[in-house]
Design a protein around this motif. Structure first.
Motif, PDB file in Angstrom:
ATOM      1  N   ASN A 200      56.565  45.963   9.163  1.00  0.00           N
ATOM      2  CA  ASN A 200      56.555  47.373   9.551  1.00  0.00           C
ATOM      3  C   ASN A 200      56.473  47.429  11.077  1.00  0.00           C
ATOM      4  O   ASN A 200      55.424  47.199  11.660  1.00  0.00           O
ATOM      5  CB  ASN A 200      55.336  48.050   8.904  1.00  0.00           C
ATOM      6  CG  ASN A 200      55.264  49.512   9.252  1.00  0.00           C
ATOM      7  OD1 ASN A 200      55.981  49.982  10.141  1.00  0.00           O
ATOM      8  ND2 ASN A 200      54.390  50.234   8.563  1.00  0.00           N
ATOM      9  N   SER A 202      56.383  49.803  13.007  1.00  0.00           N
ATOM     10  CA  SER A 202      55.550  50.881  13.564  1.00  0.00           C
ATOM     11  C   SER A 202      54.069  50.524  13.511  1.00  0.00           C
ATOM     12  O   SER A 202      53.245  51.222  14.083  1.00  0.00           O
ATOM     13  CB  SER A 202      55.741  52.172  12.773  1.00  0.00           C
ATOM     14  OG  SER A 202      57.093  52.483  12.665  1.00  0.00           O
ATOM     15  N   SER A 203      53.742  49.461  12.790  1.00  0.00           N
ATOM     16  CA  SER A 203      52.319  49.163  12.626  1.00  0.00           C
ATOM     17  C   SER A 203      51.754  48.496  13.880  1.00  0.00           C
ATOM     18  O   SER A 203      52.484  47.862  14.642  1.00  0.00           O
ATOM     19  CB  SER A 203      52.117  48.285  11.396  1.00  0.00           C
ATOM     20  OG  SER A 203      51.848  46.966  11.780  1.00  0.00           O
TER      21      SER A 203
END
Ligand SMILES: *[C@@H]1O[C@H](CO)[C@@H](O)[C@H](O)[C@H]1NC(C)=O
Ligand SMILES: *[C@@H]1O[C@H](CO)[C@@H](O)[C@H](O)[C@H]1NC(C)=O
Ligand SMILES: *[C@@H]1O[C@H](CO)[C@@H](O)[C@H](O)[C@H]1NC(C)=O
Ligand SMILES: *[C@@H]1O[C@H](CO)[C@@H](O)[C@H](O)[C@H]1NC(C)=O
Length: 364
Positions: A200, A202-203
């Motif tokens: 991910n 965006s993490s």
């Protein structure tokens, strides 16, 4: 060179220090030039045979700076130096040794290189053929082998009993360590084949996951700069890369400005270390541009290394920088780097020890 190409021919130590007044760094000292001609390269110990071979060749009128670099690096390819150059070292995940090399002409800025070269021992010789017989800069993989063969090089098995045994031992130990991340099965305990795990981007963990798990093995390499008596300069690099690398991996060695770099109007640089990180910073290009701005060689080297250490505090790196007069200095991080040089009327090669810069993180 004749058609059946291969390795070249067989093959006063007064240290003076000069206070550098270079930009910004009070603690930077460069070594004064011993005079020309000069051969200078990464690492001492088993690598000084390369320094001596290049220097002695430069004393002969017919040897060019390019010849000296090719001969010096070929010497390590032929006798394996510390195992990090040439055949039988740093087997990849498939137990095969592949080679990276480049050579650069400081007058024309032309460079020739080979990447992930298979089954040819004299990688820098093939890089020289790319330089002299093509208008390309880099050839890679099996097609580089085809090119080498068509230029008279002989295909050979680069695996030795030692490299085969060390690779078998690595596999028996669960392929530890290795360069895989974010895959399954867990690369920290298992061999492949591996499949990618979803990530991910965006993490908050994402960027930290992108750091490698550290360096499985040493990262030695020969990178050399030669200064002909006339002032003409050349530089080059030869390496078998990172041990246990993923097949197809190319390091910094054949990358112009990373493995080595030379501009005969300014100076030359040779690098060694964790190429996967170093090639993102083009440290030799940076160091020569630093020289061009007026820094002394050691300050130029330190500035280039600090740019890497700021982002990768544990990076193992070493670069040696020489200006066009032969004044020189080095910088490194993550290990004690050494470089070797012989020039002027020196009767033997001298090794310079360079303490790691990350011992002084506060200076960065
Ligand atoms: C080089 O010269 C120095 C100083 O004269 C001497 O101590 C050293 O043994 C010489 N080395 C070689 C290899 O001849
Ligand atoms: C320069 O660096 C050396 C070695 O790292 C250190 O011992 C010395 O104190 C430093 N000198 C200055 C003036 O910072
Ligand atoms: C290359 O040499 C190694 C070690 O001697 C040997 O195990 C391997 O079978 C050889 N490979 C080929 C293709 O001949
Ligand atoms: C990815 O991470 C962001 C930030 O933590 C989170 O909002 C989002 O739901 C995650 N996406 C997936 C597919 O897990």
């Amino acid at each position: 060179m004749g058609l059946l190409r291969g390795f070249g021919l067989g093959s006063l130590a007064t240290l003076t220090f000069t206070a550098s007044t270079a930009l910004a760094h009070a603690n930077s000292t460069s070594h004064n030039s011993p005079g020309l001609p000069l051969a200078i390269n990464t690492w001492g110990g088993p690598f000084i045979v390369a320094t001596d071979a290049a220097y002695v060749a430069l004393l002969e009128a017919q040897t060019s700076a390019l010849d000296a670099v090719e001969l010096g690096c070929s010497t390590c390819e032929a006798n394996q130096c510390d195992g990090s150059v040439g055949y039988g070292g740093s087997p990849d995940e498939n137990c095969e040794t592949t080679l990276d090399a480049m050579i650069m002409d400081g007058t024309t800025m032309k460079s020739g290189s080979v990447a992930a070269l298979r089954r040819i021992k004299n990688a820098i010789g093939v890089a020289r053929a790319v330089l002299e017989h093509t208008t390309h800069t880099m050839l890679a993989g099996d097609f580089a082998t085809d090119f080498a063969i068509s230029n008279g090089f002989v295909a050979q098995n680069l695996t030795t009993l030692n490299s085969a045994a060390s690779c078998a031992e690595w596999k028996a130990g669960g392929c530890q360590p290795n360069y895989r991340i974010n895959v399954t099965p867990d690369p920290a305990s298992s061999c492949g084949p591996y499949s990618p795990l979803p990530l991910n981007s965006s993490s908050r963990d994402y960027t930290s996951q992108l750091h490698s798990r550290g360096s499985p093995e040493g990262h030695d390499t020969i990178s050399m700069v030669a200064l002909h008596r006339s002032g003409v300069m050349a530089a080059g690099t030869s390496t078998n890369g990172a041990g246990r690398k993923i097949p197809g991996r190319v390091g910094d060695g054949p990358i112009t400005g990373s493995g080595s770099y030379v501009d005969g109007d300014v100076g030359g640089c040779g690098a060694t270390g964790d190429g996967d990180i170093m090639m993102r910073f083009l440290p030799c290009y940076q160091a020569i541009e630093n020289l061009r701005l007026g820094m002394h060689p050691k300050a130029a080297a330190e500035n280039a290394v600090k740019r890497m250490v700021r982002k990768y505090p544990a990076v193992q790196s070493g670069i040696v920088v020489v200006d066009k007069e032969g004044n020189h200095g080095g910088a490194g991080s993550g290990w004690t780097f050494t470089y070797a040089y012989r020039g002027g009327s020196m009767n033997e090669t001298v090794v310079v020890t360079v303490p790691p810069l990350n011992d002084r993180v506060s200076d960065l």
